[in-house]
Design an enzyme around this catalytic site. Structure first.
Site, mmCIF file in Angstrom:
data_model
loop_
_atom_site.group_PDB
_atom_site.id
_atom_site.type_symbol
_atom_site.label_atom_id
_atom_site.label_comp_id
_atom_site.label_asym_id
_atom_site.label_seq_id
_atom_site.Cartn_x
_atom_site.Cartn_y
_atom_site.Cartn_z
ATOM 1 N N LYS A 31 20.420 6.809 -23.141
ATOM 2 C CA LYS A 31 20.484 8.210 -22.705
ATOM 3 C C LYS A 31 20.725 8.330 -21.201
ATOM 4 O O LYS A 31 21.461 9.223 -20.764
ATOM 5 C CB LYS A 31 19.213 8.945 -23.089
ATOM 6 N N THR A 32 20.102 7.451 -20.406
ATOM 7 C CA THR A 32 20.279 7.536 -18.953
ATOM 8 C C THR A 32 21.728 7.270 -18.583
ATOM 9 O O THR A 32 22.291 7.923 -17.699
ATOM 10 C CB THR A 32 19.354 6.533 -18.240
ATOM 11 N N ASP A 217 16.121 15.710 -18.013
ATOM 12 C CA ASP A 217 15.804 14.500 -18.772
ATOM 13 C C ASP A 217 14.432 14.648 -19.420
ATOM 14 O O ASP A 217 13.570 15.369 -18.912
ATOM 15 C CB ASP A 217 15.821 13.300 -17.826
ATOM 16 N N GLU A 218 14.213 13.969 -20.550
ATOM 17 C CA GLU A 218 12.922 13.985 -21.261
ATOM 18 C C GLU A 218 12.470 15.422 -21.541
ATOM 19 O O GLU A 218 11.324 15.798 -21.296
ATOM 20 C CB GLU A 218 11.852 13.233 -20.459
ATOM 21 N N GLN A 248 9.802 11.498 -29.793
ATOM 22 C CA GLN A 248 9.015 10.841 -28.747
ATOM 23 C C GLN A 248 8.186 11.842 -27.944
ATOM 24 O O GLN A 248 7.788 11.557 -26.814
ATOM 25 C CB GLN A 248 9.929 10.041 -27.817
ATOM 26 N N ARG A 600 9.238 0.109 -28.814
ATOM 27 C CA ARG A 600 9.201 -0.641 -27.549
ATOM 28 C C ARG A 600 9.629 -2.076 -27.781
ATOM 29 O O ARG A 600 9.972 -2.784 -26.838
ATOM 30 C CB ARG A 600 7.779 -0.655 -26.959
#
Length: 751
Positions: A31-32, A217-218, A248, A600
């Protein structure tokens, strides 16, 4: 720009430049990269950098985003606003806060400074801080500001009783005092920016015209204040791009509202929705398992992670007898992986609550052949937490009254009106007369006035009482009495905050640790326990070569990745937590937390639970977590099943004698005993097994014992029925057994 290195969905995100855009970015989906490529592409299409605003949640994320954009388009990107929500609002307020009656030189108060102001406010209002602890008021004020409630609005939504009225009064006085001090607290940065926009439309209009393109973001982690800030800024341009993953969203307990991302298309009906579902982090089996778990949530946007990577290893699941068995298995696995070449730094151990770390830390530190280096993130190590250090400091003074360092720490903990000036005067008097500080408690200097004299005398009386109890009570009972008499637990039980609840739980976990130590070492004294925990917490001799195993809560692990991930405590009532079992929304957040933990892992995921777990000094017999049941059996390798090899070659009469071993609570130092069986008796397993085929053991073999878990054969002495076997266990050291009697089985290298 050259966007050919992006996958099709990432490229679509980078090329969709106008109007509202919702990028649903699954874990590990890049995503980044998509977000920074989009910002760079806007500049490449002629948008001035200063017209772009990128908002995120941490300074680290903001720096990474800015550096990536600069790498793509050069130094021109420096003019873009790329920062956290709070930094952006502070920058806005530095320019125009005078319109709200503050000077531009306003201070920003941290939590300690907020508490100082609240203490002064309570004193001025003649409100007892024991009735209304400042930390509780601070938590209420913070929650109110994140919801954009004034003191009056908060009161109207409260129970409107006497306590609520006092909180309201303190809230009002606190706000007035901050303004007198020309100060804002952290939550004010958002609140005052919104107030500025609401009360001064030209200011809002100037920022709307400036920021023609806003990216967040987020987005799933935004609260109501952040949602409103973004909505106000983009009301005219509609050029809002948000990136996030509703799967998330795990911070509802601190104000994040998952509805912000779930309802984005209601706010912006013309939204272009782009899903990033290709994962570049985990193996196919890990993603399959995570997808199966999160699919049980009803309140989510449909998406499914996939990867071009290989299937990888199955998900390992292990069930231990108790938390020590769980930790022992974990240590043995870490040693095995490290021996095979995996650096410690690529291993993470995740847990639901901080109290779980205590047994894990002890086992990592007490491994027989070599201690495993580790670091605890997302909170201090168990024995270094403030509330635990306070208890240990009391113990140290009781054991050694000459310990001035420990005495200085606890002389006013909990608060008993012995201020710094009093302690300094006592210390000066003690030094002048060559005495330890403890002696100055009874031989006080004449310079002390009556009130501090009285408080010091009461403290000395308490300490003398503890000195007597130390000699008359068993270790565990003494510890409980020390905590009760000092009020170390009571001080937190009075506070209605999440922080206080966590400290309360940690103290109860400490009591449980002392009980466990005392049960395993019945003759142990206070000095023995202090020596034990000093060894557990001493990391000075550890080498940094090879890195550290990471221990952290599941919440702290968000945004990180590791080659190998352990998730411990997979039990109903622990994970998912008890609080979530009767609340569908909380339960779904717990499931999202599990999904975050699972994703993770890059190459290897191991899940563990225990039949019995003592936590917060309370034994629990928990059922397996429902999240384990939600993983298809085809994806699981049950590591618990290896224990059953112990019985494979045993005659039925002998096998029955060992039934129930794994249900007993085993502690270091327990003797090897079998319920209902006497050594030398005609019906003993040794006689029943006489002549039965036994596997051949040699030094270095890895074995598993039904009661003590995994170990390594140190030696085999003698032959035939009298043969003895010495086994070195991870946490217990070397134990000796009759070879014909020992319930052990040889482990294969890949077990």
């Amino acid at each position: 720009m050259d966007l050919t290195s992006l996958n099709p969905q990432q490229r679509l995100a980078a090329e969709t430049l106008e109007g509202p855009v919702l990028i649903l970015a699954g874990a590990g989906s890049g995503k980044t990269r998509a977000l920074t490529s989009r910002a760079a592409n806007l500049m490449d299409h002629g948008v001035p950098p200063w017209r772009i605003l990128c908002l995120t949640f941490t300074n680290k994320a903001a720096r990474e985003m800015k550096n990536r954009i600069i790498a793509l388009v050069g130094d021109a990107a420096e003019d873009a606003w790329i920062s956290t929500f709070h930094s952006t609002c502070a920058r806005i307020l530095r320019r125009d806060i005078e319109k709200l009656g503050y000077a531009r030189s306003f201070s920003i108060y941290d939590e300690d400074e907020q508490l100082s102001v609240l203490k002064d406010v309570l004193k001025a209002l003649n409100i007892d801080d024991k009735f209304l602890p400042p930390k509780e008021i601070r938590a209420r004020i913070s929650d109110s500001k994140n919801r954009l409630w004034s003191p009056d609005e908060w009161f109207s939504k409260s129970e409107r009783d006497f306590r609520a009225q006092k909180i309201h009064d303190a809230f009002v006085a606190y706000e007035a005092r901050l303004k007198e001090l020309n100060a804002l607290d952290f939550d004010d940065l958002l609140l005052k920016a919104l107030q500025l926009f609401a009360e001064h439309p030209p200011v809002l209009q100037s920022y709307r015209e400036r920021f023609q393109y806003v990216m967040v973001d987020e987005y799933q982690d935004t609260n109501y204040a952040q949602y409103m800030l973004v909505k106000l800024l983009t009301a005219e341009s509609r050029n809002l791009c948000v990136v996030g993953d509703d799967d998330q969203s795990i911070y509802g307990w601190r104000g994040a509202d998952i509805r912000n991302i779930l309802d984005f298309e209601k706010d912006y009906p013309e939204t272009v929705v782009i899903k990033l579902e290709q994962n570049y982090r985990s193996t196919a089996n890990i993603l399959d398992a995570a997808n199966q778990v999160i699919a049980h949530n009803a309140d989510r946007k449909e998406k499914r992670l996939w990867t071009e990577s290989e299937a990888g290893e199955p998900i390992s699941v292990f069930c231990a007898d108790n938390e020590r068995g769980e930790a022992g298995w974990l240590v043995s696995r870490i040693k095995q992986f490290h021996k095979a070449g995996l650096p410690y730094s690529k291993i993470a151990v995740l847990y639901r609550v901080n109290a779980q770390s205590r047994v894990l830390e002890e086992m990592l530190m007490s491994a027989v052949d070599s201690k495993i280096p580790y670091r605890v993130f997302g909170g201090p190590r168990f024995y270094e937490r403030r509330e635990i250090r306070d208890i240990v400091a009391y113990m140290r003074v009781v054991e050694n009254p000459s310990d001035d360092i420990a005495l200085t720490r606890i002389i006013n903990v909990p608060k008993r009106a012995i201020g710094d000036s009093t302690v300094q005067e006592l210390s000066r008097h003690a030094r002048a007369n060559g005495l330890p500080l403890y002696s100055a408690l009874s031989d006080m200097p004449e310079s002390l006035s009556s009130r501090p004299r009285k408080c010091v005398a009461e403290f000395q009386s308490l300490m003398n009482q503890l000195l007597v109890l130390k000699e008359t009570l068993p270790l565990a009972e003494f510890t409980e009495e020390l905590i009760r008499l000092t009020g170390l637990l009571a001080q937190y039980e009075k506070e209605d905050t999440d922080e206080a609840k966590t400290r309360t739980e940690n103290i109860r976990e400490f009591i449980g640790a002392v009980h466990e130590f005392a049960a395993a070492n019945p003759e142990a004294k206070l000095a023995d326990y202090l020596e034990n925990i000093s060894l557990v917490t001493d990391l000075d001799s550890l080498s940094e070569e090879g890195g550290y195993v990471t221990l952290m809560t599941l919440h702290s692990a968000k945004g990180l990745e590791f080659d190998t991930v352990f998730i411990t405590g997979m039990e109903e009532g622990l994970f998912p937590s008890n609080r979530s079992l009767q609340d569908d929304q909380r339960l779904e957040e717990e499931r999202r937390l599990c999904y975050v933990g699972m994703t993770r892992a890059k190459r290897r995921l191991l899940l563990s639970r225990a039949h019995q777990r003592t936590i917060y000094n309370t034994p629990n017999f928990n059922a397996p977590s429902r999240f384990l049941d939600e993983i298809p059996k085809r994806l699981i390798r049950d590591e618990s099943a290896v224990r059953e090899r112990v019985f494979r070659d045993m005659p039925k009469p002998a096998r029955s004698q060992y039934a129930g071993f794994n249900k007993s609570l085993i502690r270091p130092g327990d003797p090897l005993s079998i319920p209902g069986v006497q050594r030398g008796f005609a019906g003993s397993p040794a006689r029943q097994l006489a002549g039965a085929a036994k596997p051949q053991f040699k030094k270095g073999d890895r074995v598993i014992h039904r009661k003590f878990g995994e170990g390594t054969v140190a030696d085999v002495i003698g032959e035939g029925a009298g043969a003895r076997i010495l086994i070195e266990f991870i946490a217990l050291g070397v134990k000796e057994f009759a070879l014909s009697l020992a319930p052990i089985a040889k482990l294969e290298d890949d077990a």
